[in-house]
Scaffold this motif. Sequence first.
Motif, PDB file in Angstrom:
ATOM      1  N   TRP A 295       0.833  -1.206   0.000  1.00 39.15           N
ATOM      2  CA  TRP A 295       0.000   0.000   0.000  1.00 39.15           C
ATOM      3  C   TRP A 295       0.862   1.249   0.000  1.00 39.15           C
ATOM      4  N   GLN A 296       1.847   1.275   0.886  1.00 39.99           N
ATOM      5  CA  GLN A 296       2.719   2.438   0.981  1.00 39.99           C
ATOM      6  C   GLN A 296       3.580   2.580  -0.272  1.00 39.99           C
ATOM      7  N   GLY A 297       4.113   1.475  -0.762  1.00 42.32           N
ATOM      8  CA  GLY A 297       4.928   1.515  -1.977  1.00 42.32           C
ATOM      9  C   GLY A 297       4.137   1.960  -3.188  1.00 42.32           C
ATOM     10  N   GLY A 298       2.903   1.447  -3.314  1.00 42.52           N
ATOM     11  CA  GLY A 298       2.047   1.865  -4.422  1.00 42.52           C
ATOM     12  C   GLY A 298       1.675   3.328  -4.340  1.00 42.52           C
ATOM     13  N   LEU A 299       1.434   3.802  -3.118  1.00 45.83           N
ATOM     14  CA  LEU A 299       1.121   5.221  -2.924  1.00 45.83           C
ATOM     15  C   LEU A 299       2.315   6.097  -3.313  1.00 45.83           C
ATOM     16  N   ILE A 300       3.510   5.692  -2.915  1.00 45.15           N
ATOM     17  CA  ILE A 300       4.710   6.448  -3.297  1.00 45.15           C
ATOM     18  C   ILE A 300       4.874   6.440  -4.813  1.00 45.15           C
ATOM     19  N   ALA A 301       4.620   5.296  -5.449  1.00 45.49           N
ATOM     20  CA  ALA A 301       4.725   5.213  -6.915  1.00 45.49           C
ATOM     21  C   ALA A 301       3.721   6.146  -7.592  1.00 45.49           C
ATOM     22  N   LEU A 302       2.512   6.208  -7.062  1.00 42.49           N
ATOM     23  CA  LEU A 302       1.510   7.114  -7.637  1.00 42.49           C
ATOM     24  C   LEU A 302       1.879   8.573  -7.414  1.00 42.49           C
ATOM     25  N   ILE A 303       2.478   8.887  -6.269  1.00 40.17           N
ATOM     26  CA  ILE A 303       2.949  10.252  -6.023  1.00 40.17           C
ATOM     27  C   ILE A 303       4.070  10.598  -7.007  1.00 40.17           C
ATOM     28  N   LEU A 304       4.955   9.652  -7.266  1.00 36.66           N
ATOM     29  CA  LEU A 304       6.024   9.885  -8.253  1.00 36.66           C
ATOM     30  C   LEU A 304       5.441  10.100  -9.650  1.00 36.66           C
ATOM     31  N   LEU A 305       4.388   9.363  -9.979  1.00 43.76           N
ATOM     32  CA  LEU A 305       3.730   9.565 -11.275  1.00 43.76           C
ATOM     33  C   LEU A 305       3.086  10.948 -11.337  1.00 43.76           C
ATOM     34  N   TRP A 306       2.468  11.364 -10.249  1.00 44.81           N
ATOM     35  CA  TRP A 306       1.898  12.717 -10.194  1.00 44.81           C
ATOM     36  C   TRP A 306       3.002  13.761 -10.371  1.00 44.81           C
ATOM     37  N   PHE A 307       4.142  13.542  -9.708  1.00 48.26           N
ATOM     38  CA  PHE A 307       5.280  14.447  -9.842  1.00 48.26           C
ATOM     39  C   PHE A 307       5.759  14.499 -11.294  1.00 48.26           C
ATOM     40  N   ALA A 308       5.739  13.361 -11.979  1.00 47.92           N
ATOM     41  CA  ALA A 308       6.152  13.324 -13.387  1.00 47.92           C
ATOM     42  C   ALA A 308       5.211  14.166 -14.257  1.00 47.92           C
ATOM     43  N   VAL A 309       3.923  14.067 -14.003  1.00 49.66           N
ATOM     44  CA  VAL A 309       2.952  14.861 -14.768  1.00 49.66           C
ATOM     45  C   VAL A 309       3.141  16.352 -14.482  1.00 49.66           C
ATOM     46  N   ARG A 310       3.330  16.701 -13.225  1.00 48.95           N
ATOM     47  CA  ARG A 310       3.571  18.105 -12.864  1.00 48.95           C
ATOM     48  C   ARG A 310       4.859  18.624 -13.495  1.00 48.95           C
ATOM     49  N   SER A 311       5.884  17.793 -13.521  1.00 45.96           N
ATOM     50  CA  SER A 311       7.155  18.191 -14.125  1.00 45.96           C
ATOM     51  C   SER A 311       6.988  18.467 -15.611  1.00 45.96           C
ATOM     52  N   ALA A 312       6.224  17.616 -16.283  1.00 37.05           N
ATOM     53  CA  ALA A 312       6.004  17.821 -17.718  1.00 37.05           C
ATOM     54  C   ALA A 312       5.302  19.150 -17.972  1.00 37.05           C
ATOM     55  N   LYS A 313       4.319  19.477 -17.150  1.00 44.57           N
ATOM     56  CA  LYS A 313       3.635  20.755 -17.309  1.00 44.57           C
ATOM     57  C   LYS A 313       4.587  21.912 -17.026  1.00 44.57           C
ATOM     58  N   GLN A 314       5.407  21.771 -15.997  1.00 44.70           N
ATOM     59  CA  GLN A 314       6.358  22.831 -15.662  1.00 44.70           C
ATOM     60  C   GLN A 314       7.368  23.036 -16.793  1.00 44.70           C
ATOM     61  N   TRP A 315       7.849  21.929 -17.364  1.00 41.09           N
ATOM     62  CA  TRP A 315       8.802  22.048 -18.487  1.00 41.09           C
ATOM     63  C   TRP A 315       8.147  22.706 -19.682  1.00 41.09           C
ATOM     64  N   TYR A 316       6.882  22.364 -19.943  1.00 39.45           N
ATOM     65  CA  TYR A 316       6.169  22.975 -21.058  1.00 39.45           C
ATOM     66  C   TYR A 316       6.035  24.478 -20.841  1.00 39.45           C
ATOM     67  N   ASP A 317       5.625  24.872 -19.641  1.00 39.59           N
ATOM     68  CA  ASP A 317       5.500  26.301 -19.335  1.00 39.59           C
ATOM     69  C   ASP A 317       6.843  27.011 -19.428  1.00 39.59           C
ATOM     70  N   TRP A 318       7.887  26.382 -18.915  1.00 41.22           N
ATOM     71  CA  TRP A 318       9.233  26.958 -18.958  1.00 41.22           C
ATOM     72  C   TRP A 318       9.685  27.123 -20.408  1.00 41.22           C
ATOM     73  N   ARG A 319       9.470  26.132 -21.219  1.00 39.89           N
ATOM     74  CA  ARG A 319       9.883  26.187 -22.628  1.00 39.89           C
ATOM     75  C   ARG A 319       9.052  27.215 -23.391  1.00 39.89           C
ATOM     76  N   TYR A 320       7.756  27.266 -23.110  1.00 38.87           N
ATOM     77  CA  TYR A 320       6.901  28.218 -23.799  1.00 38.87           C
ATOM     78  C   TYR A 320       7.292  29.647 -23.464  1.00 38.87           C
ATOM     79  N   LYS A 321       7.545  29.921 -22.199  1.00 41.93           N
ATOM     80  CA  LYS A 321       7.951  31.267 -21.798  1.00 41.93           C
ATOM     81  C   LYS A 321       9.330  31.594 -22.346  1.00 41.93           C
ATOM     82  N   ARG A 322      10.221  30.615 -22.315  1.00 41.04           N
ATOM     83  CA  ARG A 322      11.576  30.826 -22.821  1.00 41.04           C
ATOM     84  C   ARG A 322      11.552  30.993 -24.339  1.00 41.04           C
ATOM     85  N   GLY A 323      10.679  30.226 -25.018  1.00 42.97           N
ATOM     86  CA  GLY A 323      10.592  30.307 -26.474  1.00 42.97           C
ATOM     87  C   GLY A 323      10.010  31.622 -26.951  1.00 42.97           C
TER      88      GLY A 323
END
Length: 182
Positions: free
Chosen positions: A151-179
């Motif tokens: 349960w705890q390991g799966g929850l951590i994995a899902l949090i890491l997946l959420w972090f990955a999605v947030r990172s992708a959005k942040q990179w997109y915003d960073w690239r768009y503003k930089r571009g």
Amino acid sequence: MIEILAMLSASAAAGMRIGIPLLIIGLLQGSNLWSQIPILSHISPPILLGFLTSWSLLELLASKKLLGQRIIQVVQLLLSPLVGAIMGLAVASATAAPNWLIALIGGLLALVLQLVQVGWFYRLRGLPLWAIFLQDTLCIALVLFAFDAPWQGGLIALILLWFAVRSAKQWYDWRYKRGSID
């Protein structure tokens, strides 16, 4: 449900490192080293133990330097989907879901997490040492959680997946503003 959370935990560990999770999961099986793990059960245990021990040490030591991070990330990026699939199948052997689906989800989760690491590596021009230590610790913890606390390991994995999605959005915003500035 518990088997799926355990599979996510093990596959997330494979998304951070590839040798360490395979080594730990083999050693946790006791005298049956990798006999129940798909693909790896066909390789001689002494050869596999030597190779995984060497690769794990290389991952732990070389990841502390910038050039070592680059080399290891290329190998991890190529092999993380395969190792994620193997880890998922090894942990979720008792589930009713088809093996191909478990392998696909485990491989994709490992690939996504590895892509996030590569993205952060290039954005920051190298990962800081504290992040690498955190990554190593989290990788080992996720493998152990897959067996002892899914349960705890799966929850951590899902949090890491959420972090990955947030990172992708942040990179997109960073690239768009930089571009738009360029």
